[in-house]
Write an enzyme that holds these catalytic residues in place. Sequence first.
Site, PDB file in Angstrom:
ATOM      1  CB  SER A 257     -12.568  16.170   7.426  1.00 59.36           C
ATOM      2  OG  SER A 257     -11.953  16.373   6.360  1.00 59.36           O
ATOM      3  N   GLY A 258      -9.778  17.896   7.639  1.00 60.16           N
ATOM      4  CA  GLY A 258      -8.956  19.062   6.996  1.00 60.16           C
ATOM      5  C   GLY A 258      -9.314  19.123   5.463  1.00 60.16           C
ATOM      6  CG  LEU A 259     -10.495  16.494   1.784  1.00 55.99           C
ATOM      7  CD1 LEU A 259      -9.550  16.773   0.746  1.00 55.99           C
ATOM      8  CD2 LEU A 259     -10.907  14.514   1.496  1.00 55.99           C
TER       9      LEU A 259
ATOM     10  CG  ASP B 119      -6.142  18.099   2.883  1.00 54.77           C
ATOM     11  OD1 ASP B 119      -6.065  18.945   3.919  1.00 54.77           O
ATOM     12  OD2 ASP B 119      -6.566  17.123   3.197  1.00 54.77           O
TER      13      ASP B 119
ATOM     14  CG  ASP C 113      -7.284  16.324   9.720  1.00 52.70           C
ATOM     15  OD1 ASP C 113      -6.034  16.213  10.048  1.00 52.70           O
ATOM     16  OD2 ASP C 113      -7.654  16.127   8.313  1.00 52.70           O
TER      17      ASP C 113
ATOM     18  CG  ASP D  30      -3.917  19.633   8.208  1.00 50.50           C
ATOM     19  OD1 ASP D  30      -4.572  18.407   8.170  1.00 50.50           O
ATOM     20  OD2 ASP D  30      -4.123  20.466   7.609  1.00 50.50           O
TER      21      ASP D  30
ATOM     22  CD  GLU E 191      -1.729  14.513   8.305  1.00 50.76           C
ATOM     23  OE1 GLU E 191      -2.838  14.545   8.483  1.00 50.76           O
ATOM     24  OE2 GLU E 191      -1.418  14.845   6.972  1.00 50.76           O
TER      25      GLU E 191
ATOM     26  CE  LYS F  79      -2.595  17.367   4.700  1.00 47.47           C
ATOM     27  NZ  LYS F  79      -3.695  17.173   5.261  1.00 47.47           N
TER      28      LYS F  79
ATOM     29  CG  ASN G 171      -5.936  14.358   1.348  1.00 45.26           C
ATOM     30  OD1 ASN G 171      -5.956  12.903   0.512  1.00 45.26           O
ATOM     31  ND2 ASN G 171      -6.787  14.622   1.966  1.00 45.26           N
ATOM     32  CB  SER G 172      -2.992  10.636   3.439  1.00 48.06           C
ATOM     33  OG  SER G 172      -2.797  11.303   4.350  1.00 48.06           O
TER      34      SER G 172
ATOM     35  NE  ARG H  52      -3.478  11.045   8.708  1.00 41.61           N
ATOM     36  CZ  ARG H  52      -4.396  11.838   7.892  1.00 41.61           C
ATOM     37  NH1 ARG H  52      -5.409  12.583   8.656  1.00 41.61           N
ATOM     38  NH2 ARG H  52      -4.248  12.059   6.701  1.00 41.61           N
TER      39      ARG H  52
ATOM     40  CG  HIS I 160      -4.646   7.520   6.956  1.00 40.67           C
ATOM     41  ND1 HIS I 160      -5.801   6.907   6.613  1.00 40.67           N
ATOM     42  CD2 HIS I 160      -4.480   8.696   5.958  1.00 40.67           C
ATOM     43  CE1 HIS I 160      -6.641   7.539   5.883  1.00 40.67           C
ATOM     44  NE2 HIS I 160      -5.671   8.497   5.423  1.00 40.67           N
TER      45      HIS I 160
HETATM   46  C1  SPV Z   1      -9.294  14.397   6.210  1.00 40.19           C
HETATM   47  O1  SPV Z   1     -10.271  14.138   6.253  1.00 40.19           O
HETATM   48  O2  SPV Z   1      -8.806  15.566   6.077  1.00 40.19           O
HETATM   49  C2  SPV Z   1      -8.268  13.274   6.545  1.00 40.19           C
HETATM   50  C3  SPV Z   1      -8.498  12.056   6.303  1.00 40.19           C
HETATM   51  O3  SPV Z   1      -7.066  13.623   6.733  1.00 40.19           O
HETATM   52  S1  SPV Z   1      -7.976  11.536   4.667  1.00 40.19           S
HETATM   53  O4  SPV Z   1      -8.428  12.657   3.765  1.00 40.19           O
HETATM   54  O5  SPV Z   1      -8.368  10.321   4.371  1.00 40.19           O
HETATM   55  O6  SPV Z   1      -6.539  11.555   4.774  1.00 40.19           O
HETATM   56 MG    MG Z   2      -6.683  15.563   6.733  1.00 34.14          MG
END
Ligand code: SPV
Ligand code: MG
Length: 534
Positions: A42-44, A54, A81, A83, A110, A116, A118-119, A155, A186
Amino acid sequence: MRKTTQLRRLLESPSLEFIMEAHNGLSAKIVEEAGFKGIWGSGLAISASLGVRDNNEASWTQVLDVLEYMSDATSIPILLDGDTGYGNFNNMRRLVKKLEQRGVGGVCIEDKIFPKTNSFLRGDRQPLADIDEFAGKIKAGKDMQSDDDFLIIARVEAFIAGWGLKEALLRAEAYREAGADAILIHSKLSNSSEVFSFIKEWDNRSPIVLVPTKYYTTPTNDFREHKVSLVIWANHLIRGCVQKMQEITKQIHTDENLLAAEDSIVPVKEIFRLQDDQEIAEAEKRYLSNYAKDPINAVILSASRGKLLGHLTSDIPKTMLKIGKESILARMINHIYEHDIKDITVVTGYKSDKVDLPNLNKVVNEDYEGTGQMVSLSKAIDKLDRTTLLLFGDILFRKYILQFAIDDPEDVVIIVDSKIDTNHSNKSDFVYATEPDVQSYFGETAYVNKVVFSEPNAEFDGEWIGVMKLSAKGADMAREFIRENQDKPEFSNLDVRDMINWFADNGVKVKIQYISGHWVDVNNISDLTLASEF
Ligand code: SPV
Ligand code: MG
């Protein structure tokens, strides 16, 4: 099986599969141990664990370094992930090449703009990538991969940015045509209506991947019914450990000690286990030439008070009584050091805090009054992993006696004094042997038939002085004996002689090394006088 192939099989399996977030080597290992078949890089979570946002604040090579640790620590595949692919089509090509080199199973990118966000942050204001540019990036990645099973998942962020179903479908189709192996659709809604509306229209054109962080109340079976291929639990390890870290730091900061904290965290040995220290211990045996010497442990049983010594032990255990300038224990330890044995463990009980010599491992038998020697020994069971000298903590002996025990190659060896003093009326551990001491002059080897706790008597072949050597195999057998018996109620009363008798009764030869005098044990005041003269 290659990690790429494992990941592809997960994605393409007919049943719903799950992968779980990890953010470093340790958490990746924990995910694998829990039974997951794949890991979400996971990027986050990775950025959070590095203490940055992130927002591509960690460079892509820094992320790659983290992934290398995660990949090395595990045998299940990682889906990174990725990004936005960290740049344009060319950066994507380089990313794919490097991920393959590090054994990563696939990457998800994505359709947003580098750098980027975070979504779940300011989603409506996030610009989406140009469709054709993003499709070109996917195509470049697919062309670059050398392993056919490496996955590139596209994504779609159309719902996140507020563009709706039509845009999501348009984009997903373009990415599928560009070669994406699956679509991650997503959504930041707290229900699954968006993703399910997409899935319905998508109609199985390619596998679907979901991240139900926000719509976590959706029953997992609904994902199955919608033929979802892969669900990502995207950030639950980082959130779990943040909570635990906050609790524990607060606790230690408030308490200014570790007492309460200690009980709510894993023991250090769990960390060693997760690091696979066992493997290094075994490798040392193979690769370090001096390991063949098998460093020896010494375990000293010193839990009892020594009641017969009256007021002399009202404040210290008898092992700490001074004979001349030094305590019995200090003398014993010095002897042991002289044999180059550094790993010494003392099992204490009565007035344990008074046993305070330097460089000692101390383990405590709290119930020293209600239990026998075997319970004390069981407290040091971890030490029975190699050749071990076992000693009672109330004896003084000449140095050569330990050498006898150490040099004897047999698995279980005890030192027995054949000179029995029948004037001395203390009960002690007396031995019936296969051969008396005199026979040993003719080259006969003596073994234990039985050890009994008795007053002295001329029919015995000698007195066990409380020194025993266990080879690595002997120590294994002692450990087995403890493991098999320690849950039985009678275990609490067992003494070491009971284990010796069990060995003798079960075909484990207990070798006797005879001596004649040259030792004393300290049980009462007159022993103490003898010891002072010794
Ligand atoms: C992550 O885990 O970094 C993701 C998923 O990209 S989310 O944080 O849900 O966008
Ligand atoms: Mg991410």
